[in-house]
Design a protein around this motif. Sequence first.
Motif, PDB file in Angstrom:
ATOM      1  N   PRO A 119       0.817  -1.221   0.000  1.00 49.63           N
ATOM      2  CA  PRO A 119       0.000   0.000   0.000  1.00 49.63           C
ATOM      3  C   PRO A 119       0.850   1.271   0.000  1.00 49.63           C
ATOM      4  O   PRO A 119       1.897   1.334   0.636  1.00 49.63           O
ATOM      5  CB  PRO A 119      -0.819  -0.097   1.278  1.00 49.63           C
ATOM      6  N   ILE A 120       0.370   2.251  -0.735  1.00 48.17           N
ATOM      7  CA  ILE A 120       1.078   3.528  -0.842  1.00 48.17           C
ATOM      8  C   ILE A 120       0.341   4.549   0.018  1.00 48.17           C
ATOM      9  O   ILE A 120      -0.807   4.892  -0.270  1.00 48.17           O
ATOM     10  CB  ILE A 120       1.124   4.000  -2.314  1.00 48.17           C
ATOM     11  N   PRO A 121       0.987   5.040   1.094  1.00 46.63           N
ATOM     12  CA  PRO A 121       0.331   6.055   1.921  1.00 46.63           C
ATOM     13  C   PRO A 121       0.289   7.401   1.189  1.00 46.63           C
ATOM     14  O   PRO A 121       0.987   7.608   0.201  1.00 46.63           O
ATOM     15  CB  PRO A 121       1.216   6.128   3.165  1.00 46.63           C
ATOM     16  N   ALA A 122      -0.507   8.315   1.706  1.00 46.25           N
ATOM     17  CA  ALA A 122      -0.665   9.624   1.063  1.00 46.25           C
ATOM     18  C   ALA A 122       0.667  10.363   0.968  1.00 46.25           C
ATOM     19  O   ALA A 122       0.942  11.034  -0.023  1.00 46.25           O
ATOM     20  CB  ALA A 122      -1.690  10.458   1.817  1.00 46.25           C
ATOM     21  N   SER A 123       1.493  10.252   1.990  1.00 47.09           N
ATOM     22  CA  SER A 123       2.781  10.955   1.954  1.00 47.09           C
ATOM     23  C   SER A 123       3.907  10.006   2.352  1.00 47.09           C
ATOM     24  O   SER A 123       4.636  10.250   3.294  1.00 47.09           O
ATOM     25  CB  SER A 123       2.752  12.165   2.883  1.00 47.09           C
ATOM     26  N   GLY A 124       4.026   8.923   1.632  1.00 50.43           N
ATOM     27  CA  GLY A 124       5.076   7.952   1.925  1.00 50.43           C
ATOM     28  C   GLY A 124       5.341   7.096   0.699  1.00 50.43           C
ATOM     29  O   GLY A 124       5.036   7.484  -0.425  1.00 50.43           O
ATOM     30  N   PHE A 125       5.892   5.919   0.957  1.00 49.41           N
ATOM     31  CA  PHE A 125       6.292   5.057  -0.143  1.00 49.41           C
ATOM     32  C   PHE A 125       5.658   3.681  -0.023  1.00 49.41           C
ATOM     33  O   PHE A 125       5.483   3.161   1.072  1.00 49.41           O
ATOM     34  CB  PHE A 125       7.818   4.905  -0.177  1.00 49.41           C
ATOM     35  N   GLY A 126       5.346   3.111  -1.159  1.00 50.19           N
ATOM     36  CA  GLY A 126       4.849   1.746  -1.252  1.00 50.19           C
ATOM     37  C   GLY A 126       5.571   1.074  -2.404  1.00 50.19           C
ATOM     38  O   GLY A 126       6.684   1.458  -2.764  1.00 50.19           O
ATOM     39  N   TRP A 144       1.273  10.379  -6.549  1.00 48.25           N
ATOM     40  CA  TRP A 144       1.469  11.647  -7.252  1.00 48.25           C
ATOM     41  C   TRP A 144       0.490  12.703  -6.756  1.00 48.25           C
ATOM     42  O   TRP A 144       0.839  13.869  -6.613  1.00 48.25           O
ATOM     43  CB  TRP A 144       1.304  11.416  -8.752  1.00 48.25           C
ATOM     44  N   ASP A 145      -0.740  12.288  -6.465  1.00 47.94           N
ATOM     45  CA  ASP A 145      -1.757  13.247  -6.029  1.00 47.94           C
ATOM     46  C   ASP A 145      -1.997  13.192  -4.517  1.00 47.94           C
ATOM     47  O   ASP A 145      -3.036  13.641  -4.028  1.00 47.94           O
ATOM     48  CB  ASP A 145      -3.057  13.061  -6.806  1.00 47.94           C
ATOM     49  N   ASN A 146      -1.023  12.643  -3.760  1.00 48.28           N
ATOM     50  CA  ASN A 146      -1.052  12.598  -2.293  1.00 48.28           C
ATOM     51  C   ASN A 146      -2.323  11.968  -1.731  1.00 48.28           C
ATOM     52  O   ASN A 146      -2.932  12.491  -0.797  1.00 48.28           O
ATOM     53  CB  ASN A 146      -0.838  13.993  -1.697  1.00 48.28           C
ATOM     54  N   THR A 147      -2.716  10.831  -2.295  1.00 47.40           N
ATOM     55  CA  THR A 147      -3.839  10.063  -1.763  1.00 47.40           C
ATOM     56  C   THR A 147      -3.358   8.656  -1.455  1.00 47.40           C
ATOM     57  O   THR A 147      -2.409   8.163  -2.065  1.00 47.40           O
ATOM     58  CB  THR A 147      -5.005   9.982  -2.777  1.00 47.40           C
ATOM     59  N   GLU A 148      -4.006   8.021  -0.508  1.00 44.75           N
ATOM     60  CA  GLU A 148      -3.647   6.655  -0.149  1.00 44.75           C
ATOM     61  C   GLU A 148      -4.137   5.707  -1.246  1.00 44.75           C
ATOM     62  O   GLU A 148      -5.255   5.849  -1.745  1.00 44.75           O
ATOM     63  CB  GLU A 148      -4.298   6.291   1.186  1.00 44.75           C
ATOM     64  N   ILE A 149      -3.282   4.742  -1.608  1.00 48.20           N
ATOM     65  CA  ILE A 149      -3.642   3.783  -2.659  1.00 48.20           C
ATOM     66  C   ILE A 149      -3.467   2.375  -2.089  1.00 48.20           C
ATOM     67  O   ILE A 149      -2.358   1.982  -1.731  1.00 48.20           O
ATOM     68  CB  ILE A 149      -2.768   3.970  -3.919  1.00 48.20           C
ATOM     69  N   PRO A 150      -4.563   1.601  -1.988  1.00 46.78           N
ATOM     70  CA  PRO A 150      -4.483   0.265  -1.381  1.00 46.78           C
ATOM     71  C   PRO A 150      -3.896  -0.788  -2.330  1.00 46.78           C
ATOM     72  O   PRO A 150      -3.778  -0.582  -3.535  1.00 46.78           O
ATOM     73  CB  PRO A 150      -5.946  -0.053  -1.055  1.00 46.78           C
ATOM     74  N   VAL A 151      -3.562  -1.949  -1.752  1.00 49.90           N
ATOM     75  CA  VAL A 151      -3.027  -3.087  -2.501  1.00 49.90           C
ATOM     76  C   VAL A 151      -4.037  -3.539  -3.554  1.00 49.90           C
ATOM     77  O   VAL A 151      -5.245  -3.549  -3.310  1.00 49.90           O
ATOM     78  CB  VAL A 151      -2.702  -4.260  -1.544  1.00 49.90           C
ATOM     79  N   GLY A 152      -3.540  -3.914  -4.727  1.00 50.24           N
ATOM     80  CA  GLY A 152      -4.390  -4.427  -5.792  1.00 50.24           C
ATOM     81  C   GLY A 152      -4.952  -3.366  -6.714  1.00 50.24           C
ATOM     82  O   GLY A 152      -5.580  -3.685  -7.718  1.00 50.24           O
ATOM     83  N   THR A 153      -4.725  -2.103  -6.398  1.00 51.57           N
ATOM     84  CA  THR A 153      -5.245  -1.011  -7.225  1.00 51.57           C
ATOM     85  C   THR A 153      -4.402  -0.868  -8.486  1.00 51.57           C
ATOM     86  O   THR A 153      -3.173  -0.914  -8.434  1.00 51.57           O
ATOM     87  CB  THR A 153      -5.213   0.318  -6.437  1.00 51.57           C
ATOM     88  N   LEU A 154      -5.076  -0.700  -9.619  1.00 51.38           N
ATOM     89  CA  LEU A 154      -4.361  -0.427 -10.864  1.00 51.38           C
ATOM     90  C   LEU A 154      -3.960   1.038 -10.884  1.00 51.38           C
ATOM     91  O   LEU A 154      -4.774   1.918 -10.592  1.00 51.38           O
ATOM     92  CB  LEU A 154      -5.235  -0.745 -12.070  1.00 51.38           C
ATOM     93  N   VAL A 155      -2.694   1.286 -11.226  1.00 53.06           N
ATOM     94  CA  VAL A 155      -2.176   2.651 -11.248  1.00 53.06           C
ATOM     95  C   VAL A 155      -1.468   2.902 -12.569  1.00 53.06           C
ATOM     96  O   VAL A 155      -1.091   1.976 -13.282  1.00 53.06           O
ATOM     97  CB  VAL A 155      -1.196   2.904 -10.077  1.00 53.06           C
TER      98      VAL A 155
END
Length: 180
Positions: A119-126, A144-155
């Motif tokens: 998972p990618i936190p809003a202001s961190g690394f995944g 890039w847009d400072n939002t949390e992105i959970p596991v399995g999400t297409l980016v």
Amino acid sequence: MEAMFWSCLLGGAVFALLSVIIGDIVGSWLDGIFDILALDFLKPIIMASAVTTFGGAGVLLVRYTALGSAAVILISILIALFMSVVIYFAYVKPMENSENSTGFSATELPGKLGEVTIPIPASGFGEIMVNFVAGNTLHIASSWDNTEIPVGTLVVIIDSKEGVVQVSRLYENDQEKEMV
């Protein structure tokens, strides 16, 4: 003179047979010897085919024509040169161009699609996984847009800076994903 042609023909045939049977071993022994010349058309496969063709053409011309020795040698050389050019452009050059590499450049990353594996936190690394032709690669990612992105999400990768890819969700919600 016919003995010379037979020697070239048989020598080239034996070289070809040995290359097929123990090519890797011989290749490692000869590795770098022909790099001094650094000319593509002087590769061992081209030289061996030229010698073999020279011998074969010479044997045929001596046996089935009434040409003199000088003419037979000259025509055999021309046939060998012609066949070497054909082998180079029909076999060697395409094989060199067909080699695949698992390497990629960071400039290739923007626009690629990936899937979040950590998972990618809003202001961190995944971490994301990107599929390339040769396989999957994992990359450290930030939002890039400072939002949390959970596991399995297409980016989608927006940018790559200092070994970190900046990503954004491909779909904002599940409804957009279902539309595609």
